[in-house]
Design a protein around this motif. Structure first.
Motif, mmCIF file in Angstrom:
data_model
loop_
_atom_site.group_PDB
_atom_site.id
_atom_site.type_symbol
_atom_site.label_atom_id
_atom_site.label_comp_id
_atom_site.label_asym_id
_atom_site.label_seq_id
_atom_site.Cartn_x
_atom_site.Cartn_y
_atom_site.Cartn_z
ATOM 1 N N VAL A 122 1.110 -1.002 0.064
ATOM 2 C CA VAL A 122 -0.217 -0.165 0.272
ATOM 3 C C VAL A 122 1.130 1.121 0.184
ATOM 4 O O VAL A 122 1.505 1.686 0.915
ATOM 5 C CB VAL A 122 -0.922 0.641 1.052
ATOM 6 N N VAL A 123 1.371 1.562 -1.482
ATOM 7 C CA VAL A 123 2.056 3.075 -1.651
ATOM 8 C C VAL A 123 1.168 3.909 -0.454
ATOM 9 O O VAL A 123 2.327 4.832 0.053
ATOM 10 C CB VAL A 123 2.616 3.171 -3.164
ATOM 11 N N ALA A 124 0.022 4.336 -0.544
ATOM 12 C CA ALA A 124 -0.721 5.331 0.208
ATOM 13 C C ALA A 124 0.669 5.734 1.526
ATOM 14 O O ALA A 124 0.139 6.700 1.917
ATOM 15 C CB ALA A 124 -1.943 5.741 0.115
ATOM 16 N N THR A 125 0.799 4.443 2.394
ATOM 17 C CA THR A 125 0.455 4.955 3.364
ATOM 18 C C THR A 125 2.019 5.880 3.691
ATOM 19 O O THR A 125 2.442 6.642 4.532
ATOM 20 C CB THR A 125 0.888 3.383 4.326
ATOM 21 N N GLU A 126 3.152 4.977 3.381
ATOM 22 C CA GLU A 126 4.625 5.718 2.736
ATOM 23 C C GLU A 126 4.400 7.372 2.382
ATOM 24 O O GLU A 126 5.152 7.559 2.789
ATOM 25 C CB GLU A 126 5.299 5.253 2.044
ATOM 26 N N TRP A 127 3.573 8.042 1.539
ATOM 27 C CA TRP A 127 3.269 8.982 0.929
ATOM 28 C C TRP A 127 2.283 10.112 2.656
ATOM 29 O O TRP A 127 2.756 10.784 2.647
ATOM 30 C CB TRP A 127 2.326 9.185 0.185
ATOM 31 N N LEU A 128 1.206 9.562 2.867
ATOM 32 C CA LEU A 128 1.019 9.926 4.411
ATOM 33 C C LEU A 128 2.229 10.194 5.764
ATOM 34 O O LEU A 128 1.741 11.344 6.140
ATOM 35 C CB LEU A 128 -0.123 8.454 5.145
ATOM 36 N N ASN A 129 3.200 8.487 5.326
ATOM 37 C CA ASN A 129 3.815 9.475 6.491
ATOM 38 C C ASN A 129 4.688 10.335 6.593
ATOM 39 O O ASN A 129 4.704 11.325 7.266
ATOM 40 C CB ASN A 129 4.555 8.191 6.569
ATOM 41 N N VAL A 130 4.964 10.586 4.987
ATOM 42 C CA VAL A 130 5.508 11.606 4.248
ATOM 43 C C VAL A 130 4.959 12.813 4.533
ATOM 44 O O VAL A 130 5.249 14.293 5.311
ATOM 45 C CB VAL A 130 5.862 11.779 2.813
ATOM 46 N N VAL A 136 9.572 4.245 -0.416
ATOM 47 C CA VAL A 136 8.886 4.166 -1.487
ATOM 48 C C VAL A 136 8.912 3.669 -2.567
ATOM 49 O O VAL A 136 7.503 2.105 -3.239
ATOM 50 C CB VAL A 136 8.063 5.689 -2.077
ATOM 51 N N PRO A 137 9.835 3.712 -3.296
ATOM 52 C CA PRO A 137 10.570 2.602 -4.224
ATOM 53 C C PRO A 137 10.108 0.872 -3.964
ATOM 54 O O PRO A 137 9.268 0.200 -5.020
ATOM 55 C CB PRO A 137 11.474 2.491 -4.378
ATOM 56 N N ALA A 138 9.875 0.607 -2.636
ATOM 57 C CA ALA A 138 10.075 -1.139 -2.483
ATOM 58 C C ALA A 138 8.745 -1.265 -2.791
ATOM 59 O O ALA A 138 8.066 -2.500 -2.253
ATOM 60 C CB ALA A 138 10.630 -1.060 -0.680
ATOM 61 N N SER A 139 7.525 0.098 -1.171
ATOM 62 C CA SER A 139 6.161 -0.164 -1.978
ATOM 63 C C SER A 139 5.834 -0.480 -2.787
ATOM 64 O O SER A 139 4.749 -0.722 -3.117
ATOM 65 C CB SER A 139 6.056 0.805 -0.430
ATOM 66 N N ARG A 140 5.799 0.723 -4.046
ATOM 67 C CA ARG A 140 5.909 0.183 -5.417
ATOM 68 C C ARG A 140 5.734 -0.443 -5.939
ATOM 69 O O ARG A 140 4.966 -1.868 -6.805
ATOM 70 C CB ARG A 140 6.519 1.370 -6.070
#
Length: 117
Positions: free
Chosen positions: A56-64, A104-108
């Motif tokens: 779930v890539v959105a979780t990384e962006w939310l943490n940003v 993010v890259p690993a999540s993608r």
């Protein structure tokens, strides 16, 4: 990628917990308490979701986003006079942003792998 294995999310989880609990030991954090607790808890919760669901890539962006908000909180909420609270916000904010961006890259990749199967 296996769930519960990304080190960046473990570090942001600990950093979020540290920020959320820091008003207990940070002197002069009274004005900072709500920001530290709420944003620290959001970082910790989002990190838990990212650990459980690595694709779930959105979780990384939310943490940003939470990290940026925590970084600017001392100025926005005006608690820059409380050095302990300010430094906690700045350090945890930067750590969260940097580590979330590196995840993010690993999540993608994990997301693509789930879609292909």
């Amino acid at each position: 990628m296996k769930a519960w294995s990304r080190w960046q999310d473990w570090v942001t989880l600990v950093a979020g917990l540290y920020a959320a609990l820091s008003p207990i030991w940070v002197v002069g954090a009274s004005g900072a308490t709500p920001a530290l607790i709420v944003l620290g808890a959001l970082i910790a919760i989002t990190s838990l979701v990212a650990l459980a669901n690595p694709g779930v890539v959105a979780t990384e962006w939310l943490n940003v986003l939470w990290g940026v908000l925590l970084f600017v909180a001392p100025w926005a909420v005006t608690y820059t006079e409380g050095q302990g609270a300010s430094w906690t916000s700045w350090v945890v904010g930067v750590v969260t942003v940097v580590l979330s961006l590196t995840a993010v890259p690993a999540s993608r990749a994990a997301h693509r792998q789930v879609i292909q199967h």
